[in-house]
Design a protein around this motif. Structure first.
Motif, PDB file in Angstrom:
ATOM      1  N   ARG A  44       5.976   1.663  -4.783  1.00 22.47           N
ATOM      2  CA  ARG A  44       6.945   2.417  -5.444  1.00 22.47           C
ATOM      3  C   ARG A  44       6.744   3.526  -6.384  1.00 22.47           C
ATOM      4  O   ARG A  44       7.101   4.627  -6.298  1.00 22.47           O
ATOM      5  N   VAL A  45       5.508   3.098  -7.203  1.00 23.79           N
ATOM      6  CA  VAL A  45       5.142   4.250  -8.112  1.00 23.79           C
ATOM      7  C   VAL A  45       4.397   5.453  -7.314  1.00 23.79           C
ATOM      8  O   VAL A  45       4.694   6.425  -7.603  1.00 23.79           O
ATOM      9  N   LEU A  46       3.733   4.986  -6.401  1.00 17.48           N
ATOM     10  CA  LEU A  46       3.022   5.946  -5.404  1.00 17.48           C
ATOM     11  C   LEU A  46       3.974   6.815  -4.828  1.00 17.48           C
ATOM     12  O   LEU A  46       3.926   8.062  -4.477  1.00 17.48           O
ATOM     13  N   ALA A  47       5.035   6.282  -4.182  1.00 20.65           N
ATOM     14  CA  ALA A  47       6.210   6.979  -3.474  1.00 20.65           C
ATOM     15  C   ALA A  47       6.839   8.038  -4.528  1.00 20.65           C
ATOM     16  O   ALA A  47       7.073   9.037  -4.191  1.00 20.65           O
ATOM     17  N   TRP A  48       7.054   7.650  -5.732  1.00 18.06           N
ATOM     18  CA  TRP A  48       7.648   8.204  -6.653  1.00 18.06           C
ATOM     19  C   TRP A  48       6.681   9.544  -7.284  1.00 18.06           C
ATOM     20  O   TRP A  48       7.237  11.094  -7.001  1.00 18.06           O
ATOM     21  N   LEU A  49       5.507   9.416  -7.108  1.00 13.19           N
ATOM     22  CA  LEU A  49       4.402  10.569  -7.365  1.00 13.19           C
ATOM     23  C   LEU A  49       4.586  11.584  -6.249  1.00 13.19           C
ATOM     24  O   LEU A  49       4.654  12.696  -6.441  1.00 13.19           O
ATOM     25  N   GLU A  50       4.699  10.848  -5.080  1.00 13.14           N
ATOM     26  CA  GLU A  50       4.837  11.967  -3.934  1.00 13.14           C
ATOM     27  C   GLU A  50       5.887  12.751  -3.765  1.00 13.14           C
ATOM     28  O   GLU A  50       6.036  13.930  -3.644  1.00 13.14           O
ATOM     29  N   GLN A  51       7.116  12.087  -3.924  1.00 15.80           N
ATOM     30  CA  GLN A  51       8.065  12.598  -3.957  1.00 15.80           C
ATOM     31  C   GLN A  51       8.601  13.837  -4.994  1.00 15.80           C
ATOM     32  O   GLN A  51       9.454  14.774  -4.839  1.00 15.80           O
ATOM     33  N   ASN A  52       7.866  13.527  -5.962  1.00 19.78           N
ATOM     34  CA  ASN A  52       7.836  14.463  -7.275  1.00 19.78           C
ATOM     35  C   ASN A  52       6.836  15.431  -7.404  1.00 19.78           C
ATOM     36  O   ASN A  52       6.781  16.062  -8.425  1.00 19.78           O
ATOM     37  N   GLY A  53       6.000  15.535  -6.388  1.00 20.25           N
ATOM     38  CA  GLY A  53       4.930  16.443  -6.553  1.00 20.25           C
ATOM     39  C   GLY A  53       3.879  16.349  -7.629  1.00 20.25           C
ATOM     40  O   GLY A  53       3.080  16.988  -7.804  1.00 20.25           O
ATOM     41  N   GLN A  54       3.602  15.046  -7.796  1.00 22.03           N
ATOM     42  CA  GLN A  54       2.825  14.439  -8.896  1.00 22.03           C
ATOM     43  C   GLN A  54       1.490  13.814  -8.455  1.00 22.03           C
ATOM     44  O   GLN A  54       0.751  13.444  -9.391  1.00 22.03           O
ATOM     45  N   LEU A  55       1.505  13.676  -7.254  1.00 23.26           N
ATOM     46  CA  LEU A  55       0.266  12.690  -6.829  1.00 23.26           C
ATOM     47  C   LEU A  55      -0.905  13.115  -7.132  1.00 23.26           C
ATOM     48  O   LEU A  55      -1.790  12.113  -7.380  1.00 23.26           O
ATOM     49  N   ASP A  56      -1.219  14.462  -6.799  1.00 22.84           N
ATOM     50  CA  ASP A  56      -2.568  14.950  -6.882  1.00 22.84           C
ATOM     51  C   ASP A  56      -3.047  15.232  -8.130  1.00 22.84           C
ATOM     52  O   ASP A  56      -4.340  15.473  -8.345  1.00 22.84           O
ATOM     53  N   ASN A  57      -2.087  15.202  -9.237  1.00 20.61           N
ATOM     54  CA  ASN A  57      -2.572  15.654 -10.453  1.00 20.61           C
ATOM     55  C   ASN A  57      -2.251  14.460 -11.300  1.00 20.61           C
ATOM     56  O   ASN A  57      -2.275  14.329 -12.696  1.00 20.61           O
ATOM     57  N   THR A  58      -2.246  13.208 -10.972  1.00 21.46           N
ATOM     58  CA  THR A  58      -2.131  12.067 -11.584  1.00 21.46           C
ATOM     59  C   THR A  58      -3.200  11.080 -11.186  1.00 21.46           C
ATOM     60  O   THR A  58      -3.410  10.809 -10.303  1.00 21.46           O
ATOM     61  N   MET A  59      -3.794  10.451 -12.478  1.00 23.25           N
ATOM     62  CA  MET A  59      -4.854   9.315 -12.177  1.00 23.25           C
ATOM     63  C   MET A  59      -4.182   8.215 -12.384  1.00 23.25           C
ATOM     64  O   MET A  59      -3.473   7.909 -13.221  1.00 23.25           O
ATOM     65  N   VAL A  60      -3.928   7.482 -11.057  1.00 26.78           N
ATOM     66  CA  VAL A  60      -3.672   6.041 -10.878  1.00 26.78           C
ATOM     67  C   VAL A  60      -4.708   4.958 -11.102  1.00 26.78           C
ATOM     68  O   VAL A  60      -5.430   4.909 -10.180  1.00 26.78           O
ATOM     69  N   VAL A  61      -4.564   4.220 -12.137  1.00 27.40           N
ATOM     70  CA  VAL A  61      -5.697   3.046 -12.135  1.00 27.40           C
ATOM     71  C   VAL A  61      -4.791   1.774 -12.045  1.00 27.40           C
ATOM     72  O   VAL A  61      -4.001   1.468 -12.752  1.00 27.40           O
ATOM     73  N   TYR A  62      -5.527   0.893 -11.118  1.00 26.17           N
ATOM     74  CA  TYR A  62      -4.926  -0.349 -11.214  1.00 26.17           C
ATOM     75  C   TYR A  62      -6.226  -1.531 -11.390  1.00 26.17           C
ATOM     76  O   TYR A  62      -7.263  -1.367 -10.965  1.00 26.17           O
ATOM     77  N   MET A  63      -5.656  -2.340 -12.283  1.00 29.93           N
ATOM     78  CA  MET A  63      -6.732  -3.540 -12.748  1.00 29.93           C
ATOM     79  C   MET A  63      -5.940  -4.915 -13.052  1.00 29.93           C
ATOM     80  O   MET A  63      -4.842  -4.814 -13.264  1.00 29.93           O
ATOM     81  N   GLY A  64      -6.871  -5.746 -13.133  1.00 32.82           N
ATOM     82  CA  GLY A  64      -6.545  -7.032 -13.535  1.00 32.82           C
ATOM     83  C   GLY A  64      -6.965  -7.316 -15.000  1.00 32.82           C
ATOM     84  O   GLY A  64      -8.163  -7.049 -15.244  1.00 32.82           O
ATOM     85  N   ASP A  65      -6.236  -8.222 -15.765  1.00 31.18           N
ATOM     86  CA  ASP A  65      -6.726  -8.363 -16.959  1.00 31.18           C
ATOM     87  C   ASP A  65      -7.763  -9.333 -17.151  1.00 31.18           C
ATOM     88  O   ASP A  65      -8.579  -9.431 -18.020  1.00 31.18           O
ATOM     89  N   ASN A  66      -7.977 -10.360 -16.151  1.00 29.26           N
ATOM     90  CA  ASN A  66      -8.940 -11.106 -16.014  1.00 29.26           C
ATOM     91  C   ASN A  66      -8.766 -11.828 -14.666  1.00 29.26           C
ATOM     92  O   ASN A  66      -7.863 -11.369 -13.655  1.00 29.26           O
ATOM     93  N   GLY A  67      -9.939 -12.219 -14.058  1.00 30.42           N
ATOM     94  CA  GLY A  67      -9.908 -13.202 -12.810  1.00 30.42           C
ATOM     95  C   GLY A  67      -9.183 -14.319 -12.646  1.00 30.42           C
ATOM     96  O   GLY A  67      -8.328 -14.831 -13.786  1.00 30.42           O
ATOM     97  N   PHE A  68      -9.434 -15.044 -11.814  1.00 31.57           N
ATOM     98  CA  PHE A  68      -8.896 -16.424 -11.732  1.00 31.57           C
ATOM     99  C   PHE A  68      -9.857 -17.555 -10.618  1.00 31.57           C
ATOM    100  O   PHE A  68     -10.259 -16.754  -9.666  1.00 31.57           O
ATOM    101  N   SER A  69      -9.690 -18.635 -11.011  1.00 29.30           N
ATOM    102  CA  SER A  69     -10.788 -19.618 -10.194  1.00 29.30           C
ATOM    103  C   SER A  69      -9.596 -20.454  -9.300  1.00 29.30           C
ATOM    104  O   SER A  69      -8.380 -20.513  -9.841  1.00 29.30           O
ATOM    105  N   PHE A  70     -10.063 -20.455  -8.092  1.00 28.73           N
ATOM    106  CA  PHE A  70      -9.288 -21.461  -7.054  1.00 28.73           C
ATOM    107  C   PHE A  70     -10.157 -22.427  -6.606  1.00 28.73           C
ATOM    108  O   PHE A  70     -10.583 -22.545  -5.341  1.00 28.73           O
ATOM    109  N   GLY A  71     -10.539 -23.407  -7.404  1.00 21.97           N
ATOM    110  CA  GLY A  71     -11.204 -24.509  -6.952  1.00 21.97           C
ATOM    111  C   GLY A  71     -12.766 -24.444  -7.017  1.00 21.97           C
ATOM    112  O   GLY A  71     -13.350 -25.771  -6.916  1.00 21.97           O
ATOM    113  N   GLU A  72     -13.258 -23.300  -7.359  1.00 18.62           N
ATOM    114  CA  GLU A  72     -14.809 -23.418  -7.568  1.00 18.62           C
ATOM    115  C   GLU A  72     -15.400 -24.143  -8.710  1.00 18.62           C
ATOM    116  O   GLU A  72     -14.688 -24.222  -9.690  1.00 18.62           O
ATOM    117  N   ARG A  73     -16.197 -25.160  -8.102  1.00 15.66           N
ATOM    118  CA  ARG A  73     -16.947 -26.016  -9.016  1.00 15.66           C
ATOM    119  C   ARG A  73     -15.685 -27.016  -9.702  1.00 15.66           C
ATOM    120  O   ARG A  73     -15.910 -27.581 -10.681  1.00 15.66           O
TER     121      ARG A  73
END
Length: 510
Positions: free
Chosen positions: A307-336
């Motif tokens: 939805r955020v990318l769609a807004w940037l496209e619709q408003n002509g801001q996609l190519d002059n916007t740095m979009v960064v996605y990150m997790g604040d930490n990871g997660f274990s699912f049974g390892e050890r």
């Protein structure tokens, strides 16, 4: 005459071509916008394009990777919500900003990167989970617009603090969707001729997982790839924890080399605990439901990105916007036999980091350099044309995204401080290179750890007593304590324990 005419035409053609690729002197410079989307507890390989989880589709995260850069070696310096978030905002290690756990107060005088952006003329907004220090959901410096909630918040029917005013929902509204609604609403108010910075901080995918209604049971019949190491610490290897299908055990490769004698006791003992697969969250949910609901909840975050990318496209801001996605930490699912985070194993300290910014990174860039959460703040400031403040310990990785060769670290340092609420995991310090990982388990009579990540990517063959690896272990231990000493970290920041203890064992223990 023909030669003169030809020369003239050639000159006109060249001039026209140059003009086409040269911005006009008086043309307005497009603002360098920043959108930072932070997910909670998002494991580094749980994205559609990695192929880790059968049936998991994250088309919008996949798009960020396809149209921008996938930072493949992104790590947090502390795998815990509040310390990691403080490191992102300040560009500092936890022992410097001193938000060392989920209850430590904010150190007076801390400066967040949005404060610098706002001073430079950016419109700034924060929406979502703050969960840091002693500030509750109160508006924080550096943001023109503020929307947050207390603590972990709620997946459904949240109460928001919007610029100091509380707004409650009782209509089964879903927090991930609401945060995105408000983010787009704010974006619609910004002056598009001026730069903006949107910090969208999701509650998802923090436990206990609750997907959007549209995503419930999306993974009901999806098979689970149990990690090979899930049963190593089990006393009853014939039991299949949380699985109703007989024989649905992980396939263990005969080549998996395990050193159980030197696996730390705190790891073995944690199996039957809040953060262990045999009694996860004290038996409130089965492992399979836990795994599948996590994936279903993640789908709402991917929708938000779209939805955020769609807004940037619709408003002509996609190519002059740095979009960064990150997790604040990871997660274990049974390892050890572990779940959740905090520890220094790969699935906990490693995070997804995607950057879409046509002015900086070519589509499909795969960045192999080691980037940590302390590097985010300097990178945002550099993109805005601002210098790095002296107190920031990270560095801008913009040159790396551009493909430039610059002096850069080749290892990630790590720290975690013992918490009273989760005493099974000790304080630890460590360093990770592209080959080895060293973990110093502080304050417990237990083994330290050394892993060869090339031959042992699952980190189960502890080489700490291997005669052939003693020089490596010593050198890496020296690196850890040199790092701590050089960055002012040779102390453990202590704060009064203010959280409630719900375990009966703590009654009367003041």
């Amino acid at each position: 005459m023909k030669n003169t005419l030809l020369a003239g035409c050639t000159l006109v053609l060249i001039t026209s071509l140059l003009a086409a690729f040269r911005p006009e002197v008086n043309a307005p410079t497009r603002p360098r916008n920043i959108i930072f989307i932070l997910a909670d507890d998002h494991r580094y390989d749980f994205m559609g394009f990695t192929g880790k989880v059968p049936g998991l589709q994250t088309p919008n995260l996949d798009r960020l990777a396809r149209e921008g850069a996938h930072v493949r070696n992104a790590f947090v310096s502390t795998a815990l919500c509040s310390p990691s978030r403080a490191s992102i905002l300040t560009g500092q290690y936890a022992h410097t900003h001193k938000v060392v756990d989920n209850f430590a107060p904010l150190t007076p005088g801390l400066r967040f990167f949005p404060q610098y952006l706002k001073k430079a003329g950016y419109k700034t907004a924060f929406l979502g989970k703050w969960h840091m220090g002693n500030t509750d959901d109160a508006p924080q410096p550096g943001f023109d617009y503020w929307l947050s909630f207390r603590g972990q918040g709620d997946y459904y029917n949240p109460t928001f603090n919007i610029n100091g005013k509380r707004v409650s929902y009782t209509d089964s509204s879903y927090t991930t969707d609401l945060l995105t609604d408000y983010a787009l609403k704010w974006l619609n108010t910004v002056d598009k001729s001026k730069p903006f910075c949107l910090y969208l901080s999701h509650k998802a995918v923090h436990a206990g997982f609750q997907p959007a209604k549209r995503h419930r049971n999306a993974f009901r019949n999806t098979p689970i790839n149990y990690p090979e190491t899930m049963y190593l610490t089990a006393t009853d290897s014939s039991k299949v924890w949380g699985e109703s299908t007989p024989g649905a055990k992980p396939v263990v490769s005969p080549d998996l080399k395990v050193n159980m004698a030197d696996m730390p006791n705190w790891v073995k003992q944690q199996r039957y605990s809040w953060h262990g697969v045999d009694y996860l969250y004290h038996g409130t949910i089965s492992f399979n439901d836990f795994y599948r609901q996590y994936c279903e909840t993640l789908l709402g975050v991917d929708d938000s990105v779209g939805r955020v990318l769609a807004w940037l496209e619709q408003n002509g801001q996609l190519d002059n916007t740095m979009v960064v996605y990150m997790g604040d930490n990871g997660f274990s699912f049974g390892e050890r036999g572990l779940i959740d985070k905090r520890h220094m194993y790969e699935e906990s300290m490693r995070v997804p980091l995607l950057v879409r910014c046509p002015a900086v990174a070519r589509p499909g860039t795969k960045l192999e350099s080691v980037v940590q959460n302390i590097d985010l703040a300097p990178t945002f400031l550099a993109y805005a044309g601002l210098p790095k403040p002296a107190q920031m310990q990270g560095n801008s990785f913009l040159p790396l995204l551009k493909g430039e060769r610059i002096p850069w670290r080749d290892r990630a340092f790590y720290e975690y401080y013992w918490e009273a609420d989760f005493p099974q995991t000790p304080t630890m310090f460590g360093v990770r290179t592209d080959r080895y990982k060293y973990i110093f388990n502080h304050g417990v009579w237990d083994a330290n750890e050394l892993y060869d990540l090339q031959s042992d990517p699952q980190e189960v063959n502890n080489l700490i007593r291997s005669p052939a690896h003693q020089a490596i272990a010593k050198d890496m231990k020296d690196q850890v304590f040199t790092w701590l000493e050089s960055t002012g970290g040779l102390q453990i920041p202590l704060h009064p324990i203010r959280q409630k203890r719900f375990d009966h064992r703590y009654e009367g223990n003041y």
